[in-house]
Write an enzyme that holds these catalytic residues in place. Structure first.
Site, short mmCIF file in Angstrom:
data_model
loop_
_atom_site.label_atom_id
_atom_site.label_comp_id
_atom_site.label_asym_id
_atom_site.label_seq_id
_atom_site.Cartn_x
_atom_site.Cartn_y
_atom_site.Cartn_z
N CYS A 1 0.79 -1.24 0.00
CA CYS A 1 0.00 0.00 0.00
C CYS A 1 0.83 1.29 0.00
O CYS A 1 1.93 1.33 0.55
CB CYS A 1 -0.90 0.04 1.22
SG CYS A 1 -1.89 -1.42 1.42
N GLU B 1 19.39 -16.46 -7.99
CA GLU B 1 18.96 -15.11 -8.35
C GLU B 1 18.52 -15.06 -9.83
O GLU B 1 17.49 -14.46 -10.16
CB GLU B 1 20.09 -14.11 -8.08
CG GLU B 1 19.81 -12.68 -8.47
CD GLU B 1 18.60 -12.05 -7.78
OE1 GLU B 1 18.01 -12.66 -6.87
OE2 GLU B 1 18.22 -10.94 -8.20
N TRP C 1 -3.11 -2.73 -1.36
CA TRP C 1 -2.79 -4.14 -1.62
C TRP C 1 -3.65 -4.90 -0.62
O TRP C 1 -3.45 -4.79 0.59
CB TRP C 1 -1.30 -4.37 -1.39
CG TRP C 1 -0.89 -5.82 -1.45
CD1 TRP C 1 -1.08 -6.76 -0.48
CD2 TRP C 1 -0.23 -6.48 -2.52
NE1 TRP C 1 -0.57 -7.95 -0.89
CE2 TRP C 1 -0.05 -7.83 -2.13
CE3 TRP C 1 0.23 -6.07 -3.77
CZ2 TRP C 1 0.57 -8.75 -2.95
CZ3 TRP C 1 0.86 -7.01 -4.58
CH2 TRP C 1 1.03 -8.34 -4.17
N LYS D 1 14.74 -14.03 -10.92
CA LYS D 1 14.53 -12.88 -11.81
C LYS D 1 13.64 -13.30 -12.98
O LYS D 1 12.69 -12.62 -13.33
CB LYS D 1 15.89 -12.42 -12.32
CG LYS D 1 16.12 -10.97 -12.53
CD LYS D 1 16.41 -10.14 -11.33
CE LYS D 1 15.44 -10.27 -10.23
NZ LYS D 1 15.77 -9.64 -9.02
N ASN E 1 -1.88 2.47 5.79
CA ASN E 1 -0.97 1.37 5.45
C ASN E 1 -0.72 0.58 6.73
O ASN E 1 -0.55 1.19 7.79
CB ASN E 1 0.39 1.89 4.99
CG ASN E 1 0.33 2.46 3.58
OD1 ASN E 1 -0.72 2.47 2.95
ND2 ASN E 1 1.47 2.94 3.11
N GLY E 2 -0.63 -0.72 6.61
CA GLY E 2 -0.36 -1.54 7.80
C GLY E 2 -1.55 -2.45 8.08
O GLY E 2 -2.42 -2.64 7.24
N LYS F 1 6.73 -4.49 -4.48
CA LYS F 1 8.13 -4.10 -4.26
C LYS F 1 8.49 -4.22 -2.78
O LYS F 1 9.55 -4.71 -2.43
CB LYS F 1 8.32 -2.66 -4.75
CG LYS F 1 9.73 -2.15 -4.60
CD LYS F 1 10.61 -2.71 -5.68
CE LYS F 1 12.05 -2.26 -5.56
NZ LYS F 1 12.94 -3.23 -6.22
N GLU G 1 9.99 -14.14 -11.86
CA GLU G 1 9.28 -12.94 -11.41
C GLU G 1 8.67 -12.17 -12.58
O GLU G 1 7.52 -11.75 -12.51
CB GLU G 1 10.26 -11.97 -10.73
CG GLU G 1 10.50 -12.19 -9.27
CD GLU G 1 11.45 -11.13 -8.70
OE1 GLU G 1 11.08 -10.50 -7.71
OE2 GLU G 1 12.56 -10.92 -9.24
N HIS H 1 20.70 -36.40 -8.54
CA HIS H 1 19.88 -36.95 -7.46
C HIS H 1 18.40 -36.73 -7.69
O HIS H 1 17.63 -36.61 -6.74
CB HIS H 1 20.34 -36.36 -6.12
CG HIS H 1 21.77 -36.67 -5.82
ND1 HIS H 1 22.19 -37.94 -5.47
CD2 HIS H 1 22.89 -35.91 -5.90
CE1 HIS H 1 23.51 -37.92 -5.32
NE2 HIS H 1 23.95 -36.70 -5.58
N ARG I 1 5.05 -0.09 -5.91
CA ARG I 1 5.04 -0.85 -4.65
C ARG I 1 4.13 -2.07 -4.72
O ARG I 1 4.23 -2.97 -3.90
CB ARG I 1 4.58 0.06 -3.50
CG ARG I 1 5.53 1.20 -3.20
CD ARG I 1 4.93 2.15 -2.20
NE ARG I 1 4.70 1.53 -0.92
CZ ARG I 1 5.59 1.51 0.08
NH1 ARG I 1 6.75 2.10 -0.08
NH2 ARG I 1 5.31 0.93 1.21
C1 G6P Z 1 10.18 -8.32 -2.85
C2 G6P Z 1 10.91 -7.69 -4.03
C3 G6P Z 1 12.30 -8.31 -4.16
C4 G6P Z 1 13.07 -8.14 -2.87
C5 G6P Z 1 12.28 -8.71 -1.67
C6 G6P Z 1 12.91 -8.28 -0.36
O1 G6P Z 1 9.91 -9.66 -3.10
O2 G6P Z 1 10.19 -7.91 -5.22
O3 G6P Z 1 12.99 -7.67 -5.21
O4 G6P Z 1 14.29 -8.81 -2.97
O5 G6P Z 1 10.95 -8.19 -1.66
O6 G6P Z 1 12.76 -6.88 -0.25
P1 G6P Z 1 13.72 -5.94 0.55
O7 G6P Z 1 13.14 -4.57 0.38
O8 G6P Z 1 13.69 -6.41 1.97
O9 G6P Z 1 15.06 -6.06 -0.06
#
Ligand code: G6P
Length: 607
Positions: free
Chosen positions: A2, A481, A75, A485, A101-102, A602, A488, A504, A27
């Site tokens: 949010c 990673e 959200w 990526k 928010n929260g 985000k 996602e 395995h 976000r």
């Molecule tokens: C979300 C984002 C990722 C990020 C993760 C942790 O999943 O999409 O890109 O790595 O949160 O977020 P932070 O702000 O704690 O790095």
């Protein structure tokens, strides 16, 4: 997740609110809304779905009337994404409006109480309880009312409140969720995130927990729960508005990939002085550093993957056992942590709920916390013992790139700093490593030149159903990673495997034509990787190998992308570039919403 904005001034608030909500889209959200105070009534417009719907409904805010207003991107947590559950929420009579928010943990209890008093709720949200409570307790003084209401709420919140009872003000308050006040000329703002107001002002105040701000167009007062005045110095945000704009690039993600040399340079350069790593941020004495017998790294998502890389680097260079933990797992496994454990917490946003709580857990158990954070003044930064900021600037694309890379570069700095203090790195080696680290931004610029080749490879494989990533040692950490990526942003199913584990079980997933990205950047592991690549090749895989320099043996086994040779510690920073570009180009060829992938946020501020 949010986002909150608010405006009070002399201009019409609508266009600014809509514009700044757009800045918060990254976000993650599923509905949006605004409420304007016309002086005699509160007018709410809100809608499920993309902000575009709200924009069309309000002619980009131009059809709205009022110089005071609040806005929100939601959200969904309590109640499905819908028009009625979108914020702002009004009290029963429509005299008070709230954005939040929260999460209000005791909302059901409060709702039951208010319902028993005859108050009728419209939505399923926890937030509506706040609007109704304000109206229920209002006796003519907004600050008294807010203090009374806060006393009833359990949970976390950042709130923006407007009312026709005092039409020339916005009340803002926070606990655990971030909220900042923007200071303008005859206008003031609230926002959950500085990017929302950067187009208007760089002068801000950060609200602390349980501080209440009363904004008028030409003044901001802040009081605590005892109504004592609090004086705060304004700070000037270093982030530039251009860093929150696409600047000619089609996507923020691509722009942020290209910004990595600069971001890394800004993160490491001020911390290398006369050939030595200087981390003034770390408050530990040399003796303190020597007493640690374990390092814990806590994080979520890509930041966790930095933690996995850190495990390999710290164990090799510092000879201290390291555990990289998913923050959400750490919290619930009764971890063995004490004052001899150093905890490193990694978070771009500094807001991730699980990371924050895991950090508190480690701290409760006596551990010293060093956080690696991008957002200045965020909760994790403030609540850790020491914070090392990554100077990546605002990262807008949901899929992190430059934050990941700057986090890695801080890991190198910590490894060198601790290595020197512990006497674990011979002087000549230390000097060479620092020298190579200083060259890293230039090497990354060089690697970015592989983009056309990566684009070509992406065009061959973007229709694939599954794509696998394999590697050993740090290359395995990088595989995690690369795979994340890709899934996602392209929605292609992908897994990362330690190459030695293939036999395995997982090799059974390889079919004719399955793409396998094989990372083989470590010279001493190449013979083992060659065997693993041959194993998948004979089962029909199409291999893309990422390795150093022009390796003839690997060239025979499939497609290759070569990166320049650097010391082992720095290899992940180079090898991650083609992985980021590969995910980007595949998602682009598939026509995906690259910067705002479906279902992802985000900042994940709920557990
Ligand atoms: C979300 C984002 C990722 C990020 C993760 C942790 O999943 O999409 O890109 O790595 O949160 O977020 P932070 O702000 O704690 O790095």
């Amino acid at each position: 997740m949010c986002g909150i904005v608010g405006y009070i001034g002399v201009e019409q608030a609508g266009p600014f609110l809509l514009d700044s909500l757009e800045k918060l889209e990254y976000r993650g959200y599923d509905s949006s809304g605004v409420c304007l105070n016309t002086g005699s009534e509160l007018v709410v417009k809100k809608a499920k779905g993309k902000l575009e719907v709200l924009k069309q409904m309000t002619d980009s805010g131009k059809s709205l009337n009022g110089t005071v207003g609040i806005g929100h991107t939601r959200w969904a947590t309590h109640g499905e994404p819908s028009d009625v559950n979108a914020h702002p929420h009004l009290s029963e009579s429509g005299r008070f409006a709230v954005v939040h928010n929260g999460i209000i943990e005791n909302y059901q209890e409060l709702k039951d109480y208010l319902t028993s008093k005859g108050i009728v709720f419209r939505s399923e949200t926890d937030t509506e309880v706040i609007a109704q409570l304000i109206e229920y307790y209002y006796k003519g003084d907004m600050i008294d009312t807010i203090i009374r209401v806060l006393g009833k709420l359990d949970g976390s919140y950042a709130l923006g409140v407007i009312t026709i009872e005092s039409p020339d003000e916005i009340i803002a308050v926070r606990k655990e969720s971030p909220l900042i006040i923007g200071l303008g000329n005859n206008e003031n703002y609230i926002a959950s995130d500085v990017t929302a107001i950067l187009s208007k002002t760089k002068k801000i105040c950060r609200l602390e927990n349980n501080e209440i701000a009363i904004l008028k167009k030409d003044s901001v007062r802040i009081v605590n729960l005892d109504r004592e005045e609090i004086h705060k110095e304004a700070e000037i945000v270093s982030w530039d508005i251009s860093s929150a704009q696409k600047g000619g690039y089609e996507h923020f993600m691509f722009k942020e990939i290209m910004e990595q040399p600069k971001a890394i340079s800004e993160t490491i350069t001020p911390r290398i002085k006369n050939g030595r790593v200087v981390l003034d941020e770390i408050s530990l004495s040399d003796d303190d550093i020597k007493k640690f017998n374990k390092i814990n790294v806590l994080a979520c998502g890509s930041a966790y993957h930095v933690g996995v890389v850190a495990k390999y680097i710290f164990e090799k260079m510092l000879r201290i056992p390291v555990e990289a933990d998913l923050a959400s797992e750490f919290r619930y496994r009764d971890p063995i942590v004490n004052d001899k454990t150093l905890t490193i917490v990694i978070s771009q946003s500094g807001e991730t709920a699980d990371t924050k709580e895991a950090m508190k857990e480690a701290r409760r158990r006596g551990s010293h916390i060093i956080s690696i954070v991008n957002v200045v003044g965020s909760a994790i930064a403030v609540e850790s013992n020491d914070v090392i900021y990554t100077w990546a600037g605002p990262e807008i694309a949901v899929a992190t790139t430059k934050a990941y890379s700057t986090q890695l570069s801080v890991i190198y700095l910590i490894a060198l700093y601790f290595g020197e203090k512990l006497g674990r790195i011979p002087a000549a080696e230390y000097k060479a490593l620092v020298n190579e680290l200083e060259q890293l931004p230039r090497k990354i610029t060089q690697v970015l030149e592989c983009k056309e080749r990566v684009q070509y490879l992406a065009s061959k494989y973007f229709n694939s159903k599954d794509i696998f990533f394999i590697g050993r040692n740090i290359d395995y950490a990088l595989s995690l990673e690369g795979s994340l990526k890709l899934k996602e942003i392209s929605y292609i199913h992908s897994e990362a495997y330690a190459a030695g584990e293939l036999k395995h079980g997982t090799i059974s997933l390889i079919e004719d034509g399955t793409p396998v990205i094989a990372l083989a950047t470590h010279e001493e592991l190449i013979p083992k990787m060659v065997s693993n690549i041959e194993e998948v090749n004979t089962r029909g895989a199409q291999v893309i190998c990422i390795a150093c320099d022009d390796h003839p043996e690997l060239k025979k086994l499939g497609e290759t992308i070569f990166i320049p040779k650097v010391c082992d510690m720095l290899l992940p920073s180079l090898a991650v570039i083609p992985l980021q570009l590969f995910a980007y180009y595949i998602a682009s060829l598939k026509g995906c919403d690259i910067d705002k992938p479906r279902n992802l946020a985000k900042s994940v501020t709920v557990e």
